[in-house]
Design a protein around this motif. Structure first.
Motif, PDB file in Angstrom:
ATOM      1  N   LYS A 212      54.830  71.578  60.377  1.00  0.00           N
ATOM      2  CA  LYS A 212      53.733  72.290  60.817  1.00  0.00           C
ATOM      3  C   LYS A 212      52.378  71.655  60.976  1.00  0.00           C
ATOM      4  O   LYS A 212      51.490  71.986  61.755  1.00  0.00           O
ATOM      5  CB  LYS A 212      53.689  73.667  59.807  1.00  0.00           C
ATOM      6  CG  LYS A 212      52.575  74.716  60.507  1.00  0.00           C
ATOM      7  CD  LYS A 212      52.630  75.864  59.638  1.00  0.00           C
ATOM      8  CE  LYS A 212      51.715  77.145  59.835  1.00  0.00           C
ATOM      9  NZ  LYS A 212      51.677  78.162  59.120  1.00  0.00           N
ATOM     10  N   ALA A 213      52.103  70.939  59.589  1.00  0.00           N
ATOM     11  CA  ALA A 213      50.856  70.075  59.752  1.00  0.00           C
ATOM     12  C   ALA A 213      50.903  69.050  60.957  1.00  0.00           C
ATOM     13  O   ALA A 213      49.797  68.859  61.369  1.00  0.00           O
ATOM     14  CB  ALA A 213      50.696  69.528  58.428  1.00  0.00           C
ATOM     15  N   THR A 221      48.968  60.203  63.238  1.00  0.00           N
ATOM     16  CA  THR A 221      50.421  59.589  62.857  1.00  0.00           C
ATOM     17  C   THR A 221      51.128  60.198  61.627  1.00  0.00           C
ATOM     18  O   THR A 221      50.497  59.720  60.806  1.00  0.00           O
ATOM     19  CB  THR A 221      50.421  58.251  63.306  1.00  0.00           C
ATOM     20  OG1 THR A 221      49.800  57.659  62.400  1.00  0.00           O
ATOM     21  CG2 THR A 221      49.892  57.883  64.568  1.00  0.00           C
ATOM     22  N   LEU A 222      52.362  60.410  61.758  1.00  0.00           N
ATOM     23  CA  LEU A 222      53.190  60.645  60.531  1.00  0.00           C
ATOM     24  C   LEU A 222      54.543  60.109  60.677  1.00  0.00           C
ATOM     25  O   LEU A 222      54.934  60.013  61.330  1.00  0.00           O
ATOM     26  CB  LEU A 222      53.214  62.214  60.246  1.00  0.00           C
ATOM     27  CG  LEU A 222      51.879  63.031  60.028  1.00  0.00           C
ATOM     28  CD1 LEU A 222      51.488  63.343  61.536  1.00  0.00           C
ATOM     29  CD2 LEU A 222      52.186  64.231  59.623  1.00  0.00           C
ATOM     30  N   LYS A 223      54.882  59.877  59.353  1.00  0.00           N
ATOM     31  CA  LYS A 223      56.244  58.970  59.079  1.00  0.00           C
ATOM     32  C   LYS A 223      57.097  59.767  58.082  1.00  0.00           C
ATOM     33  O   LYS A 223      56.607  60.369  57.001  1.00  0.00           O
ATOM     34  CB  LYS A 223      56.097  57.675  58.656  1.00  0.00           C
ATOM     35  CG  LYS A 223      55.557  56.986  60.107  1.00  0.00           C
ATOM     36  CD  LYS A 223      55.496  55.480  59.666  1.00  0.00           C
ATOM     37  CE  LYS A 223      54.879  54.655  61.133  1.00  0.00           C
ATOM     38  NZ  LYS A 223      55.351  53.238  61.180  1.00  0.00           N
ATOM     39  N   ILE A 224      58.194  59.665  58.088  1.00  0.00           N
ATOM     40  CA  ILE A 224      59.112  60.644  57.407  1.00  0.00           C
ATOM     41  C   ILE A 224      60.152  59.678  57.029  1.00  0.00           C
ATOM     42  O   ILE A 224      61.000  59.120  57.738  1.00  0.00           O
ATOM     43  CB  ILE A 224      59.887  62.006  57.750  1.00  0.00           C
ATOM     44  CG1 ILE A 224      60.630  62.750  56.678  1.00  0.00           C
ATOM     45  CG2 ILE A 224      60.334  61.667  58.930  1.00  0.00           C
ATOM     46  CD1 ILE A 224      60.951  64.039  57.135  1.00  0.00           C
ATOM     47  N   GLY A 225      60.563  59.538  55.575  1.00  0.00           N
ATOM     48  CA  GLY A 225      61.414  58.528  55.226  1.00  0.00           C
ATOM     49  C   GLY A 225      62.573  59.456  54.359  1.00  0.00           C
ATOM     50  O   GLY A 225      62.237  60.480  53.748  1.00  0.00           O
ATOM     51  N   GLY A 310      48.343  74.695  49.826  1.00  0.00           N
ATOM     52  CA  GLY A 310      49.217  76.107  49.820  1.00  0.00           C
ATOM     53  C   GLY A 310      49.808  76.393  50.908  1.00  0.00           C
ATOM     54  O   GLY A 310      50.876  77.288  50.965  1.00  0.00           O
ATOM     55  N   SER A 311      49.846  75.225  52.180  1.00  0.00           N
ATOM     56  CA  SER A 311      50.489  75.916  53.273  1.00  0.00           C
ATOM     57  C   SER A 311      50.308  74.589  54.195  1.00  0.00           C
ATOM     58  O   SER A 311      49.459  73.540  53.818  1.00  0.00           O
ATOM     59  CB  SER A 311      49.893  77.041  54.051  1.00  0.00           C
ATOM     60  OG  SER A 311      48.575  76.674  54.353  1.00  0.00           O
ATOM     61  N   GLY A 312      51.223  74.475  55.400  1.00  0.00           N
ATOM     62  CA  GLY A 312      50.888  73.578  56.273  1.00  0.00           C
ATOM     63  C   GLY A 312      49.433  73.240  56.971  1.00  0.00           C
ATOM     64  O   GLY A 312      48.780  72.244  57.256  1.00  0.00           O
TER      65      GLY A 312
END
Length: 367
Positions: A212-213, A221-225, A310-312
């Motif tokens: 959501k963020a 830019t975001l990365k998820i591992g 507390g939230s996205g």
């Protein structure tokens, strides 16, 4: 009472962090217990391809015994507990948990200290609460003590209600010899990074606090591992980078402007349950944004050493206003805090004190 104790430890894996979030915790505690003079043998099953994904060799500070994934081999390693002063069964071994939990008690020798070490107390307690037939419920009162890696007073109260003789949290912490600042790596460069395996009781919170963020910040830019996210639909500004090996965690934490901590449902509800990765990231000097959970301020000062959302929507708001300079200052403050109060040397001293107090109280002299 002698100061050197022999410890038989039955856990998921010491040598592999693959689908094994407790690896860093085990390594930190056991290494420091060894430095205090104790001899630890760690028994782990050859399961879940962990041996094929080892990230450390057998360490000098513990003897690792890998046993075959069958009941006969489990009984063979259980018999070895007779040689130990302390026998520890950890939660979440993943195979033959019920057998191990029952047999370490049945095979107990005179003067042995037998401990259940719960590395996921919120999940264990939720399971026992929801299932009156859970076989572990009858075993809880038989252990000399229950140690947990989080949970605070709510966990202590819950385990006491199940009849535990003693329940003491030994919290996650930092191993400053393995997690520390390193140069940035291009493949981890981004505004916000999150590391965590895809699990049923975490996924909805990842959707809220991370996806959501990301959707609200298309220019960032975001990365998820982590494992399991390959087929998850995500906003186009998120890059999935797969499993991140332990040796890469420092660069993963040091490189992004900020890293995100997202608790699993049960841990957020129970509170006082910081993930190991929170301390790893702090040790590397990372600016941490975390979802809210009760007890954060026991470990870090919100706003100065950690940022709380507390939230996205709040994650997006924090990230949109966060400068690189502010992020560095928060990361440095977090690093100073963990080095002063939250290392595994601190935690091992707590465990060592409990062990020795038990033998003094029982008036025994382990042979």
């Amino acid at each position: 009472m002698k100061n050197q104790l022999k410890i038989a430890f039955y856990g998921s894996s010491l040598v592999s962090a693959y689908w094994n979030g407790a690896a860093t915790y085990y390594r930190g505690i056991i290494k420091e217990l060894n430095r205090l003079g104790h001899q630890i043998t760690f028994y782990e099953p050859d399961a879940y391809e962990r041996q094929q994904h080892r990230d450390i060799p057998d360490p000098e500070w513990a003897t690792v015994v890998v046993y075959e994934n069958n009941e006969g081999s489990a009984h063979e390693v259980l018999a070895k507990a007779a040689e130990a002063d302390i026998v520890i069964k950890a939660s979440g071994v993943g195979v033959f948990d019920e057998l191990l939990e029952e047999q370490v008690l049945k095979l107990r020798k005179e003067h042995q200290l037998v401990i259940f070490w719960d590395v996921d107390a919120p999940a264990t307690l939720e399971r026992m609460t929801n299932n009156p037939e859970d076989p572990f419920r009858a075993l809880v009162p038989q252990y000399d003590m229950i140690l947990t890696y989080g949970g605070g007073q709510p966990v202590i109260d819950a385990y006491t209600a199940f009849g535990a003789s003693r329940c003491i949290p030994i919290y996650n912490a930092l191993d400053p010899e393995t997690h520390y600042p390193v140069p940035e790596e291009e493949k981890f460069k981004c505004d916000l990074a999150f590391l965590g395996n895809r699990l049923p009781d975490r996924e909805s919170r990842v959707e809220e606090f991370f996806l959501k963020a990301a959707a609200k910040l298309p220019e960032q830019t975001l990365k998820i591992g982590g494992s399991g996210w390959g087929d998850k639909h995500m906003p186009s500004n998120i890059e999935y980078i797969g499993h991140v090996y332990t040796k890469e965690h420092n660069a993963f934490n040091c490189t992004p402007k900020a890293v995100l901590n997202i608790s699993r449902d049960s841990m957020a509800k129970m509170g006082f349950s910081p993930a190991t990765r929170v301390f790893e990231a702090a040790g590397a000097g990372a600016c941490i944004i975390t979802d809210y959970w009760i007890g954060i301020d026991f470990f870090f000062e919100p706003g100065k050493e950690i940022l709380v959302a507390g939230s996205g929507d709040e994650v997006a708001e924090i990230l949109s206003k966060l400068s690189a300079e502010e992020a560095r200052a928060i990361g440095e403050a977090a690093k100073e805090r963990v080095l002063k109060h939250h290392t595994y040397a601190h935690r091992a001293l707590e465990a060592d004190k409990l062990f020795k107090a038990h033998f003094q109280l029982t008036n025994s002299d382990p042979a």
